[in-house]
Design a protein around this motif. Structure first.
Motif, PDB file in Angstrom:
ATOM      1  N   GLY A  38     -10.359 -22.264   9.881  1.00 32.13           N
ATOM      2  CA  GLY A  38      -9.215 -21.543   8.869  1.00 32.13           C
ATOM      3  C   GLY A  38      -9.850 -20.623   7.664  1.00 32.13           C
ATOM      4  N   ASN A  97      -4.848 -24.033  16.245  1.00 32.61           N
ATOM      5  CA  ASN A  97      -5.610 -23.145  15.331  1.00 32.61           C
ATOM      6  C   ASN A  97      -4.574 -21.765  14.844  1.00 32.61           C
ATOM      7  OD1 ASN A  97      -8.422 -23.733  16.967  1.00 32.61           O
ATOM      8  ND2 ASN A  97      -7.955 -24.911  15.458  1.00 32.61           N
ATOM      9  N   ARG A 150      -3.490 -20.094  11.287  1.00 36.07           N
ATOM     10  CA  ARG A 150      -4.125 -19.701  10.209  1.00 36.07           C
ATOM     11  C   ARG A 150      -5.612 -19.351  10.455  1.00 36.07           C
ATOM     12  NH1 ARG A 150      -4.599 -24.787  11.879  1.00 36.07           N
ATOM     13  NH2 ARG A 150      -6.314 -26.184  11.794  1.00 36.07           N
ATOM     14  N   GLN A 151      -6.309 -19.347  11.729  1.00 34.69           N
ATOM     15  CA  GLN A 151      -7.638 -19.292  11.999  1.00 34.69           C
ATOM     16  C   GLN A 151      -7.883 -17.746  12.521  1.00 34.69           C
ATOM     17  OE1 GLN A 151     -10.120 -22.285  13.576  1.00 34.69           O
ATOM     18  NE2 GLN A 151      -9.039 -23.719  12.683  1.00 34.69           N
ATOM     19  N   SER A 189      -1.277 -26.901   6.767  1.00 33.00           N
ATOM     20  CA  SER A 189      -2.041 -25.986   6.023  1.00 33.00           C
ATOM     21  C   SER A 189      -1.141 -24.411   6.267  1.00 33.00           C
ATOM     22  CB  SER A 189      -3.245 -25.481   7.006  1.00 33.00           C
ATOM     23  OG  SER A 189      -2.903 -25.353   8.373  1.00 33.00           O
ATOM     24  N   CYS A 191      -5.312 -19.763   3.353  1.00 31.72           N
ATOM     25  CA  CYS A 191      -6.603 -19.510   3.988  1.00 31.72           C
ATOM     26  C   CYS A 191      -6.911 -18.137   3.752  1.00 31.72           C
ATOM     27  CB  CYS A 191      -6.581 -19.708   5.630  1.00 31.72           C
ATOM     28  SG  CYS A 191      -6.370 -21.463   6.045  1.00 31.72           S
TER      29      CYS A 191
END
Length: 285
Positions: free
Chosen positions: A38, A67, A70-71, A217, A222
């Motif tokens: 993230g 994921n 945010r990643q 999250s 991030c």
């Protein structure tokens, strides 16, 4: 239209905020990032766009659907692929000259000295619950006298702590030695952001589960972390600008439009944080 890569032209829009000499300094600097999820993946791509030319990166994980919120690098086309492979490819698309040393089994006590060898600064990208790896890296930074940056995505904000050579160490601040992993999680959560700016808009507290190693999250958190971490790394690498180091920290929350500088002498030994930890134990018990 095809065009050969040219470092000076690719990063020419940095000039003004950087001198040309400083840009060339960044070209030769080496940054270590453990964790490419993230925050770590965004750290890598932001620093690549800043023109940093050398990286040590560590991650053993692969992309999955959880994921996607945010990643950097998490897409349908990368499902099941190793994060380290995807992020290195993305960084090389930005700057094909970047030199990488890859630790695709992650970082641990046996390889942390190699991971940190020749590094100018460490930027933390590890998962919140990667306690053993985080302890190994921050202990290694303290042992080798390396500056270390951690920025936590909390809600829709970012909480910064820097650990500088000769100053308070990660262990001195968080006091993890002898703790269970559940206790480490609680101490990490409390110590990262003692101002607790994010708490007022957490709509479902049950989603924070230290025992189950799960927590909510946001992509905003991030992305904010990457900007903060890269700004701190730039100041450290170029030796200019004020560095706020532990036991002081900075917490910015975009949702609440608030920014505070915190000061907790003694870290988690501070009476205020000791009380917060005790209350956290009571709630989780």
């Amino acid at each position: 239209m095809s065009k050969e890569f040219d470092y000076e032209e690719a990063f020419s829009r940095n000039i003004g905020w950087l001198t040309r000499a400083e840009q060339q300094l960044l070209r030769g600097k080496r940054v270590a990032i453990a964790g490419l999820g993230g925050v770590g993946g965004s750290h890598l791509l932001t620093l690549a766009r800043l023109g940093v030319g050398r990286f040590h990166v560590a991650d053993f994980d692969r992309f999955d659907l959880a994921n996607f919120n945010r990643q950097a690098g998490a897409t349908m086309s990368t499902l099941g692929r190793r994060k380290v492979d995807v992020l290195i490819a993305l960084a090389h698309d930005i700057n094909p000259e970047i030199e990488f040393e890859t630790f695709d089994q992650g970082v641990h006590d046996d390889n942390v000295d190699e991971f940190l060898r020749g590094v100018d600064v460490y930027v933390d990208g590890l998962d919140f619950y990667a306690f053993a790896a985080r302890k190994a890296v921050f202990d290694g930074c303290a042992r080798h006298g390396l500056p270390a940056i951690t920025v936590a995505p909390l809600g829709m904000g970012a909480a910064l702590l820097n650990f500088m050579p000769g100053g308070m160490t990660f262990e001195q601040y968080f006091r993890w030695n002898g703790c269970s992993e559940e206790e480490m999680g609680l101490r990490f959560f409390v110590g990262l952001a003692p101002a607790r700016l994010q708490q007022s808009y957490l709509v479902d507290p049950s989603t924070i589960d230290f025992k189950g190693r799960r927590g909510p999250s946001t992509p905003m958190g991030c992305s904010l972390c990457a900007g903060v971490a890269a700004s701190e790394a730039l100041k450290i690498l170029l030796g200019r600008g004020k560095i706020i180091a532990a036991p002081r920290g900075v917490h910015f929350d975009a949702y609440r439009n608030r920014a505070v500088t915190t000061w907790r002498p003694g870290g988690n030994a501070n009476p205020i944080l000791r009380l917060m930890i005790a209350l956290g134990r009571r709630r989780s018990g």
